[in-house]
Design a protein around this motif. Structure first.
Motif, mmCIF file in Angstrom:
data_model
loop_
_atom_site.group_PDB
_atom_site.id
_atom_site.type_symbol
_atom_site.label_atom_id
_atom_site.label_comp_id
_atom_site.label_asym_id
_atom_site.label_seq_id
_atom_site.Cartn_x
_atom_site.Cartn_y
_atom_site.Cartn_z
ATOM 1 N N ALA A 61 48.681 53.122 39.754
ATOM 2 C CA ALA A 61 49.887 52.755 39.008
ATOM 3 C C ALA A 61 49.646 51.626 38.018
ATOM 4 C CB ALA A 61 50.993 52.365 39.977
ATOM 5 N N LYS A 62 48.581 50.848 38.216
ATOM 6 C CA LYS A 62 48.313 49.733 37.319
ATOM 7 C C LYS A 62 47.581 50.154 36.045
ATOM 8 C CE LYS A 62 48.475 46.459 41.121
ATOM 9 N NZ LYS A 62 47.752 45.480 41.963
ATOM 10 N N CYS A 63 47.283 51.446 35.930
ATOM 11 C CA CYS A 63 46.758 51.971 34.670
ATOM 12 C C CYS A 63 47.841 51.903 33.608
ATOM 13 C CB CYS A 63 46.328 53.424 34.829
ATOM 14 S SG CYS A 63 44.884 53.683 35.865
ATOM 15 N N PRO A 64 47.490 51.596 32.365
ATOM 16 C CA PRO A 64 48.485 51.643 31.296
ATOM 17 C C PRO A 64 48.850 53.086 30.985
ATOM 18 C CG PRO A 64 46.303 51.256 30.387
ATOM 19 C CD PRO A 64 46.155 51.210 31.884
ATOM 20 N N PRO A 65 49.978 53.313 30.328
ATOM 21 C CA PRO A 65 50.333 54.686 29.952
ATOM 22 C C PRO A 65 49.363 55.250 28.920
ATOM 23 C CG PRO A 65 51.833 53.126 28.925
ATOM 24 C CD PRO A 65 50.994 52.337 29.892
ATOM 25 N N LYS A 66 49.125 56.532 29.010
ATOM 26 C CA LYS A 66 48.263 57.180 28.024
ATOM 27 C C LYS A 66 48.871 57.085 26.638
ATOM 28 C CE LYS A 66 45.866 61.560 27.137
ATOM 29 N NZ LYS A 66 45.637 62.955 27.617
ATOM 30 N N GLU A 95 51.090 40.108 33.986
ATOM 31 C CA GLU A 95 49.694 39.666 33.947
ATOM 32 C C GLU A 95 48.763 40.708 33.315
ATOM 33 O OE1 GLU A 95 48.582 38.037 37.788
ATOM 34 O OE2 GLU A 95 49.998 36.371 37.543
ATOM 35 N N PRO A 96 49.072 41.138 32.090
ATOM 36 C CA PRO A 96 48.242 42.167 31.456
ATOM 37 C C PRO A 96 46.862 41.675 31.050
ATOM 38 C CG PRO A 96 49.867 41.327 29.901
ATOM 39 C CD PRO A 96 50.202 40.727 31.234
ATOM 40 N N ASN A 97 46.612 40.379 31.166
ATOM 41 C CA ASN A 97 45.279 39.844 30.855
ATOM 42 C C ASN A 97 44.334 39.884 32.042
ATOM 43 O OD1 ASN A 97 46.838 37.782 32.166
ATOM 44 N ND2 ASN A 97 45.311 36.279 31.522
ATOM 45 N N THR A 104 41.515 49.715 34.129
ATOM 46 C CA THR A 104 40.629 49.044 35.068
ATOM 47 C C THR A 104 40.045 47.768 34.457
ATOM 48 O OG1 THR A 104 38.824 50.423 34.258
ATOM 49 C CG2 THR A 104 39.971 51.194 36.213
ATOM 50 N N LYS A 105 40.424 47.500 33.218
ATOM 51 C CA LYS A 105 39.981 46.296 32.522
ATOM 52 C C LYS A 105 41.026 45.948 31.476
ATOM 53 C CE LYS A 105 36.159 44.488 29.714
ATOM 54 N NZ LYS A 105 34.866 44.806 29.079
ATOM 55 N N PRO A 106 41.452 44.670 31.379
ATOM 56 C CA PRO A 106 42.485 44.332 30.396
ATOM 57 C C PRO A 106 42.030 44.629 28.971
ATOM 58 C CG PRO A 106 41.521 42.345 31.347
ATOM 59 C CD PRO A 106 41.014 43.494 32.152
ATOM 60 N N ASP A 107 42.979 45.063 28.167
ATOM 61 C CA ASP A 107 42.725 45.454 26.785
ATOM 62 C C ASP A 107 43.894 44.936 25.955
ATOM 63 O OD1 ASP A 107 42.575 46.753 24.326
ATOM 64 O OD2 ASP A 107 41.834 48.635 25.175
ATOM 65 N N CYS A 108 43.677 43.826 25.275
ATOM 66 C CA CYS A 108 44.762 43.191 24.532
ATOM 67 C C CYS A 108 45.252 44.040 23.366
ATOM 68 C CB CYS A 108 44.314 41.830 24.026
ATOM 69 S SG CYS A 108 45.567 40.996 23.050
ATOM 70 N N VAL A 109 44.354 44.774 22.738
ATOM 71 C CA VAL A 109 44.764 45.644 21.626
ATOM 72 C C VAL A 109 45.712 46.730 22.138
ATOM 73 C CG1 VAL A 109 43.966 47.252 19.856
ATOM 74 C CG2 VAL A 109 42.652 45.171 20.341
ATOM 75 N N GLY A 135 53.889 37.935 31.532
ATOM 76 C CA GLY A 135 53.369 36.621 31.896
ATOM 77 C C GLY A 135 51.882 36.689 32.199
ATOM 78 N N VAL A 136 51.098 35.849 31.543
ATOM 79 C CA VAL A 136 49.640 35.936 31.672
ATOM 80 C C VAL A 136 49.143 35.133 32.867
ATOM 81 C CG1 VAL A 136 49.103 36.515 29.287
ATOM 82 C CG2 VAL A 136 49.420 34.123 29.905
ATOM 83 N N ALA A 137 48.138 35.688 33.527
ATOM 84 C CA ALA A 137 47.545 35.055 34.700
ATOM 85 C C ALA A 137 46.592 33.946 34.281
ATOM 86 C CB ALA A 137 46.778 36.101 35.511
ATOM 87 N N PRO A 138 46.426 32.917 35.119
ATOM 88 C CA PRO A 138 45.408 31.900 34.835
ATOM 89 C C PRO A 138 44.022 32.508 35.006
ATOM 90 C CG PRO A 138 46.405 31.513 36.981
ATOM 91 C CD PRO A 138 47.171 32.637 36.355
ATOM 92 N N ALA A 139 43.256 32.537 33.942
ATOM 93 C CA ALA A 139 41.955 33.217 33.981
ATOM 94 C C ALA A 139 41.068 32.705 32.857
ATOM 95 C CB ALA A 139 42.141 34.727 33.841
ATOM 96 N N ALA A 140 39.779 32.885 33.050
ATOM 97 C CA ALA A 140 38.806 32.658 31.983
ATOM 98 C C ALA A 140 38.388 34.011 31.433
ATOM 99 C CB ALA A 140 37.591 31.915 32.531
ATOM 100 N N THR A 141 38.045 34.054 30.167
ATOM 101 C CA THR A 141 37.590 35.301 29.575
ATOM 102 C C THR A 141 36.215 35.658 30.132
ATOM 103 O OG1 THR A 141 38.849 34.928 27.548
ATOM 104 C CG2 THR A 141 36.990 36.461 27.424
#
Length: 277
Positions: A61-66, A95-97, A104-109, A135-141
């Motif tokens: 379910a955490k996959c983005p829509p096609k 937390e999309p970041n 399976t990996k955040p994609d800002c675009v 809302g973005v999660a606390p994270a390092a790139t």
């Protein structure tokens, strides 16, 4: 003194089996209860039913829509259903970041494309709508996540400026107070160079605010280095609210969360509540 409540509206719970069937029964009574208590509502639209995912995405379910348009259509239906009950603030994803929420990996675009389509659809359905970025999660790139500041820069670089009214942030600092130093995630909202605030100002968004859509601390879990005592949590509540009240660039602060989710100590996720399970 609490005036706001933040809650999920999961797409897959409403349209589990097909794009033509809607089941709002899981949310109608909750929205009614919020209205009955004269609370303001921030609804999070998130997650994807199986029929709307790219089959190559293995993140459930955490996959983005096609196709972002399908998510935007669902969003418009939610807005149309609940605007008459006082729901006008909408947070687009959570937390999309972080790979924990954007599989399976955040994609800002890709997220910015989703934000654009969804904001356009929501505003067409409600002229009083207010759009908050996920809302973005606390994270390092790194290979799994994108930092809060890099994510915000990416939204601007991909034309997202006109599609949000506030930027959502989750500046967790536990087990220390938000004022512990001038470089932590809380400080990155305004004190560091650059900061979320300076990036917004540099992009002409001086009048937009940062909404702290999650902040809190767990009081139990598997590793004592990553939770606090109940007395420390109480200190954090008071310290955080007093600090928050000194800012003029923030929107609402949402404490995560009101009640513990459970009693099993194998995860801190059960213990963020201000009251016990």
């Amino acid at each position: 003194g609490i005036t706001w409540v933040r809650f999920d509206i999961e797409w897959g719970r409403v349209q589990y089996s097909s794009p033509d069937k809607y089941d709002w029964s899981g949310y109608d009574s909750f929205v009614d209860a919020v209205a009955a208590h004269h609370m303001k509502a921030l609804a999070i639209l998130l997650f994807t039913p199986e029929w709307a995912r790219d089959p190559k995405c293995g993140g459930g379910a955490k996959c983005p829509p096609k196709d972002p348009a399908t998510f935007a259509k669902f969003a418009a239906q939610a807005v149309a259903r609940y605007k008459g009950k006082g729901v006008h603030a909408w947070e687009i994803w959570n937390e999309p970041n972080s790979y924990d929420f954007w599989a399976t990996k955040p994609d800002c675009v890709a997220y910015t494309a989703l934000l654009k389509a969804t904001a356009t659809s929501i505003r067409a359905a409600d002229q009083d709508a207010f759009i908050v970025t996920g809302g973005v999660a606390p994270a390092a790139t790194d290979k799994n996540n994108i930092s809060q500041m890099d994510f915000l820069k990416c939204i601007y670089n991909n034309g997202g400026k006109e599609y949000f009214d506030a930027f959502g942030d989750h500046p967790y600092t536990f087990p220390v107070l938000p004022s512990a130093d001038n470089t932590n995630t809380w400080a990155q909202m305004s004190k560091t160079i650059p900061s979320l605030r300076s990036i917004m100002v540099d992009n002409g968004d001086i009048n937009k605010k940062i909404w702290i859509t999650e902040y809190g601390a767990p009081t139990n879990g598997p590793d004592p280095h990553w939770f606090v005592s109940e007395s420390k949590q109480a200190e954090m509540v008071a310290s955080t609210i007093n600090l928050y009240r000194t800012y003029d660039w923030v929107g609402p602060l949402f404490w995560y969360t009101i009640k513990d989710n459970g009693t099993q100590t194998n995860t801190v996720e059960n213990f963020f509540g201000l009251i016990r399970f």
